[in-house]
Scaffold this motif. Structure first.
Motif, PDB file in Angstrom:
ATOM      1  N   VAL A 252      34.653 -39.649  20.731  1.00 15.49           N
ATOM      2  CA  VAL A 252      34.170 -41.144  18.583  1.00 15.49           C
ATOM      3  C   VAL A 252      35.641 -41.969  19.650  1.00 15.49           C
ATOM      4  O   VAL A 252      35.640 -43.168  18.728  1.00 15.49           O
ATOM      5  CB  VAL A 252      34.956 -39.792  17.707  1.00 15.49           C
ATOM      6  CG1 VAL A 252      35.453 -40.555  16.552  1.00 15.49           C
ATOM      7  CG2 VAL A 252      33.912 -38.932  17.292  1.00 15.49           C
ATOM      8  N   GLU A 253      36.738 -41.508  19.591  1.00 19.50           N
ATOM      9  CA  GLU A 253      37.906 -42.981  20.308  1.00 19.50           C
ATOM     10  C   GLU A 253      37.168 -43.325  21.124  1.00 19.50           C
ATOM     11  O   GLU A 253      37.338 -44.680  20.840  1.00 19.50           O
ATOM     12  CB  GLU A 253      39.200 -41.740  20.600  1.00 19.50           C
ATOM     13  CG  GLU A 253      40.615 -42.671  20.360  1.00 19.50           C
ATOM     14  CD  GLU A 253      40.920 -42.793  19.006  1.00 19.50           C
ATOM     15  OE1 GLU A 253      41.682 -43.601  19.209  1.00 19.50           O
ATOM     16  OE2 GLU A 253      40.684 -41.342  18.271  1.00 19.50           O
TER      17      GLU A 253
ATOM     18  N   SER B 171      56.140 -47.730  26.368  1.00 17.58           N
ATOM     19  CA  SER B 171      54.808 -47.499  26.088  1.00 17.58           C
ATOM     20  C   SER B 171      54.175 -46.671  26.863  1.00 17.58           C
ATOM     21  O   SER B 171      53.340 -45.915  26.960  1.00 17.58           O
ATOM     22  CB  SER B 171      54.293 -48.495  24.723  1.00 17.58           C
ATOM     23  OG  SER B 171      53.788 -49.339  25.506  1.00 17.58           O
ATOM     24  N   LEU B 172      54.009 -47.801  28.082  1.00 21.94           N
ATOM     25  CA  LEU B 172      53.366 -47.406  29.316  1.00 21.94           C
ATOM     26  C   LEU B 172      53.248 -45.645  29.673  1.00 21.94           C
ATOM     27  O   LEU B 172      52.890 -44.817  29.941  1.00 21.94           O
ATOM     28  CB  LEU B 172      53.277 -48.734  30.279  1.00 21.94           C
ATOM     29  CG  LEU B 172      52.399 -49.394  29.622  1.00 21.94           C
ATOM     30  CD1 LEU B 172      52.306 -50.862  30.781  1.00 21.94           C
ATOM     31  CD2 LEU B 172      50.891 -48.924  28.632  1.00 21.94           C
ATOM     32  N   SER B 173      54.529 -46.069  29.390  1.00 23.34           N
ATOM     33  CA  SER B 173      55.395 -44.061  29.784  1.00 23.34           C
ATOM     34  C   SER B 173      54.782 -43.189  29.959  1.00 23.34           C
ATOM     35  O   SER B 173      55.391 -42.140  30.083  1.00 23.34           O
ATOM     36  CB  SER B 173      57.001 -44.853  30.188  1.00 23.34           C
ATOM     37  OG  SER B 173      57.285 -43.992  31.688  1.00 23.34           O
ATOM     38  N   VAL B 174      55.340 -43.874  28.141  1.00 23.41           N
ATOM     39  CA  VAL B 174      55.309 -42.774  27.073  1.00 23.41           C
ATOM     40  C   VAL B 174      53.806 -42.070  27.167  1.00 23.41           C
ATOM     41  O   VAL B 174      53.219 -41.280  27.826  1.00 23.41           O
ATOM     42  CB  VAL B 174      55.602 -42.818  25.607  1.00 23.41           C
ATOM     43  CG1 VAL B 174      54.857 -42.119  24.744  1.00 23.41           C
ATOM     44  CG2 VAL B 174      56.848 -42.852  25.678  1.00 23.41           C
ATOM     45  N   LEU B 175      52.700 -42.554  27.926  1.00 25.84           N
ATOM     46  CA  LEU B 175      51.348 -42.533  27.793  1.00 25.84           C
ATOM     47  C   LEU B 175      51.335 -42.049  29.012  1.00 25.84           C
ATOM     48  O   LEU B 175      50.068 -40.660  29.156  1.00 25.84           O
ATOM     49  CB  LEU B 175      50.887 -44.309  27.638  1.00 25.84           C
ATOM     50  CG  LEU B 175      49.069 -43.270  28.074  1.00 25.84           C
ATOM     51  CD1 LEU B 175      48.475 -42.804  26.697  1.00 25.84           C
ATOM     52  CD2 LEU B 175      48.081 -45.174  28.308  1.00 25.84           C
TER      53      LEU B 175
ATOM     54  N   LEU C  71      45.287 -33.258  22.334  1.00 20.82           N
ATOM     55  CA  LEU C  71      44.524 -34.770  21.923  1.00 20.82           C
ATOM     56  C   LEU C  71      44.818 -34.951  21.636  1.00 20.82           C
ATOM     57  O   LEU C  71      45.039 -36.329  21.362  1.00 20.82           O
ATOM     58  CB  LEU C  71      43.197 -33.467  22.316  1.00 20.82           C
ATOM     59  CG  LEU C  71      42.656 -35.192  21.991  1.00 20.82           C
ATOM     60  CD1 LEU C  71      42.096 -36.232  22.899  1.00 20.82           C
ATOM     61  CD2 LEU C  71      41.182 -34.260  21.715  1.00 20.82           C
ATOM     62  N   VAL C  72      45.706 -34.813  19.873  1.00 17.23           N
ATOM     63  CA  VAL C  72      46.063 -35.455  19.604  1.00 17.23           C
ATOM     64  C   VAL C  72      47.316 -36.165  19.505  1.00 17.23           C
ATOM     65  O   VAL C  72      47.706 -37.663  19.833  1.00 17.23           O
ATOM     66  CB  VAL C  72      46.818 -34.584  17.829  1.00 17.23           C
ATOM     67  CG1 VAL C  72      47.237 -35.775  17.150  1.00 17.23           C
ATOM     68  CG2 VAL C  72      45.487 -34.169  17.256  1.00 17.23           C
ATOM     69  N   GLU C  73      48.416 -35.707  19.945  1.00 19.77           N
ATOM     70  CA  GLU C  73      49.544 -35.987  20.805  1.00 19.77           C
ATOM     71  C   GLU C  73      49.116 -37.646  21.779  1.00 19.77           C
ATOM     72  O   GLU C  73      49.811 -38.322  22.204  1.00 19.77           O
ATOM     73  CB  GLU C  73      50.658 -35.605  21.815  1.00 19.77           C
ATOM     74  CG  GLU C  73      51.326 -34.341  20.710  1.00 19.77           C
ATOM     75  CD  GLU C  73      52.265 -33.380  21.156  1.00 19.77           C
ATOM     76  OE1 GLU C  73      52.781 -33.213  21.019  1.00 19.77           O
ATOM     77  OE2 GLU C  73      51.535 -32.749  22.216  1.00 19.77           O
ATOM     78  N   VAL C  74      48.012 -37.041  22.845  1.00 20.93           N
ATOM     79  CA  VAL C  74      47.360 -38.402  23.485  1.00 20.93           C
ATOM     80  C   VAL C  74      46.720 -39.140  23.305  1.00 20.93           C
ATOM     81  O   VAL C  74      47.205 -40.786  23.544  1.00 20.93           O
ATOM     82  CB  VAL C  74      46.587 -37.327  24.940  1.00 20.93           C
ATOM     83  CG1 VAL C  74      45.963 -38.859  25.286  1.00 20.93           C
ATOM     84  CG2 VAL C  74      46.771 -36.633  25.321  1.00 20.93           C
TER      85      VAL C  74
ATOM     86  N   ARG D 213      47.060 -44.903  21.426  1.00 22.70           N
ATOM     87  CA  ARG D 213      46.890 -46.334  20.249  1.00 22.70           C
ATOM     88  C   ARG D 213      48.188 -46.871  20.749  1.00 22.70           C
ATOM     89  O   ARG D 213      48.309 -48.058  20.474  1.00 22.70           O
ATOM     90  CB  ARG D 213      46.470 -45.936  19.363  1.00 22.70           C
ATOM     91  CG  ARG D 213      45.570 -44.947  18.803  1.00 22.70           C
ATOM     92  CD  ARG D 213      44.896 -44.277  17.843  1.00 22.70           C
ATOM     93  NE  ARG D 213      43.581 -43.248  17.303  1.00 22.70           N
ATOM     94  CZ  ARG D 213      43.776 -42.159  16.535  1.00 22.70           C
ATOM     95  NH1 ARG D 213      44.455 -42.027  15.842  1.00 22.70           N
ATOM     96  NH2 ARG D 213      42.177 -42.236  16.360  1.00 22.70           N
ATOM     97  N   THR D 214      49.047 -46.091  20.402  1.00 24.81           N
ATOM     98  CA  THR D 214      50.368 -46.734  20.281  1.00 24.81           C
ATOM     99  C   THR D 214      50.529 -47.425  21.483  1.00 24.81           C
ATOM    100  O   THR D 214      50.849 -49.085  21.195  1.00 24.81           O
ATOM    101  CB  THR D 214      51.590 -46.517  20.585  1.00 24.81           C
ATOM    102  OG1 THR D 214      51.600 -45.264  19.341  1.00 24.81           O
ATOM    103  CG2 THR D 214      53.157 -46.669  20.874  1.00 24.81           C
ATOM    104  N   ALA D 215      50.025 -47.554  23.005  1.00 18.14           N
ATOM    105  CA  ALA D 215      50.392 -47.894  24.143  1.00 18.14           C
ATOM    106  C   ALA D 215      49.804 -49.735  24.094  1.00 18.14           C
ATOM    107  O   ALA D 215      49.755 -50.350  24.211  1.00 18.14           O
ATOM    108  CB  ALA D 215      49.947 -47.758  25.253  1.00 18.14           C
ATOM    109  N   SER D 216      48.254 -49.431  22.760  1.00 15.33           N
ATOM    110  CA  SER D 216      47.126 -50.294  23.133  1.00 15.33           C
ATOM    111  C   SER D 216      48.134 -51.384  22.386  1.00 15.33           C
ATOM    112  O   SER D 216      47.405 -53.040  22.351  1.00 15.33           O
ATOM    113  CB  SER D 216      46.273 -49.804  22.847  1.00 15.33           C
ATOM    114  OG  SER D 216      44.880 -50.983  22.612  1.00 15.33           O
TER     115      SER D 216
END
Length: 409
Positions: free
Chosen positions: A167-168, A347-351, A365-368, A373-376
């Motif tokens: 869905v995402e 943000s990219l490093s966190v992802l 999965l929710v954390e991923v 979404r945050t990085a984007s």
């Protein structure tokens, strides 16, 4: 790559910023129409140089229809109007001011068009970068779906996790399609400035990171007096002054000098009336009763005061536009610096770290999805800041009346 180079047989031509500006200034139909105003103003100078036409009168001034012996008289007269008070000189001076104002108006139209073209190019470049970023995010999610399919087959995750990742990914695919529509609209806006017959079949090439950062504010403020609309307003003040001089000159009465020749034919009945040639001269001076009224002169004086007020208003508006653009540029530059100093990379490093943990079963999965979404969102906000800075830099150049390319894309 060149402005018209092709990466492949089916690829659209790559159009660089400088080449796009040159094409717009050469082909834009509105600018061609504005250029015609200069030719019209030049023609008005030729009109102002015209001298009054002389007048010649030829005819029979006397013919005896009673046939009682009166002589027939015929002649010709030339009358030459003489303009006094410097009327022709003042007319030419007013027309020359009109030509100067028309030239400044054309430069201002060029300045405005450069700004529109630069904004359109930045919009198209921004839209293309957004599409690229969203496609990259979609690619990450599609890989996540593939990983989840393998993990579901291995029994490591529940089916709901696979469905949620799909869905995402589908949601991001819809975002990509919307971004592609925005890109198409931006390319159409670029092509419109080149004329209605041009198809948007080119790709904007450039990097919004390369916008000029250092600005010489004192130089920009000093350049305001050379801004085309300021010079046009100053030229119109000069033209209004010349209109006053012209109105005063028109209050001086003109004269007409005349010279004539008349031939008197011999009378058929009375032989004492012989043929004769006569010359005449005259000076015609009008009685200037209309000079009692000074409406034209007063109107010219009021127009002069109006042009002075308009010049002050244009100067104030130009200065306000420049200061506003500088403030906007400083704010946008601060936003870009904030992302460059670590927000984007963090943000990219966190992802990456959460993806690694998820693959090893240490993250949900929710954390991923939240990290994705945050990085984007951070990357899109960074692109927005870059575009905002580029638009602000365009506004600075427009407000200062500069003709140079400040973007350096």
């Amino acid at each position: 790559a060149g402005a018209a180079a092709h990466e492949s047989k089916d690829a659209a031509p790559r159009l660089e910023f400088g080449e796009y500006l040159r094409r717009v200034l050469a082909a834009n139909p509105d600018l061609r129409a504005a250029r015609a105003s200069i030719d019209i103003a030049q023609a008005q100078i030729d009109v102002a140089k015209v001298f009054p036409d002389p007048e010649i009168t030829v005819g029979v001034s006397q013919y005896d229809v009673t046939r009682r012996g009166n002589p027939t008289m015929a002649g010709a007269q030339l009358s030459m109007p003489i303009e006094l008070g410097g009327k022709r000189h003042s007319r030419v001076a007013v027309a020359q001011s009109g030509l100067g104002a028309a030239g400044c108006d054309f430069e201002d139209a060029t300045r405005t068009l450069r700004g529109l073209a630069a904004d359109a190019f930045v919009d198209a470049l921004y839209a293309r970068l957004v599409v690229t970023q969203k496609q990259s995010a979609l690619s990450h999610l599609q890989r996540l779906v593939t990983v989840n399919e393998r993990r579901l087959a291995a029994g490591d995750i529940a089916q709901v996790d696979l469905l949620q990742s799909r869905v995402e990914a589908q949601q991001f695919q819809a975002d990509v399609m919307a971004a592609q529509g925005e890109l198409r609209a931006a390319e159409v806006a670029m092509a419109q400035l080149l004329g209605p017959e041009v198809e948007p079949i080119f790709d904007a090439v450039g990097d919004l990171k390369s916008a000029q950062l250092a600005l010489d504010v004192p130089r920009l403020l000093a350049a305001l007096e050379q801004r085309p609309d300021v010079r046009a307003a100053a030229t119109r003040v000069q033209g209004a002054e010349r209109q006053i001089t012209s109105a005063e000159a028109r209050r001086v009465v003109d004269i007409s000098l005349g010279g004539g020749w008349q031939h008197s034919f011999a009378a058929n009945i009375d032989e004492r009336i012989r043929a004769a040639d006569l010359l005449s001269a005259s000076v015609s001076v009008p009685l200037p009763f209309s000079r009692i009224y000074k409406g034209e002169l007063e109107a010219a004086r009021h127009t002069h005061r109006q042009m002075q007020s308009q010049l002050q208003a244009v100067r104030a508006r130009a200065q306000g536009e420049l200061r506003k653009a500088l403030a906007h540029f400083q704010a946008a530059s601060g936003r870009v610096a904030l992302y460059d100093q670590g927000t984007l990379s963090d943000s990219l490093s966190v992802l990456e770290k959460i993806l690694y943990s998820y693959q090893h079963g240490d993250a949900t999965l929710v954390e991923v999805l939240i990290a994705q979404r945050t990085a984007s969102a951070v990357h899109l906000a960074y692109l927005d800041a870059l575009a905002d800075r580029a638009h602000a830099l365009i506004a600075v150049g427009q407000a200062a009346g500069l003709t140079e390319d400040m973007l350096k894309l």
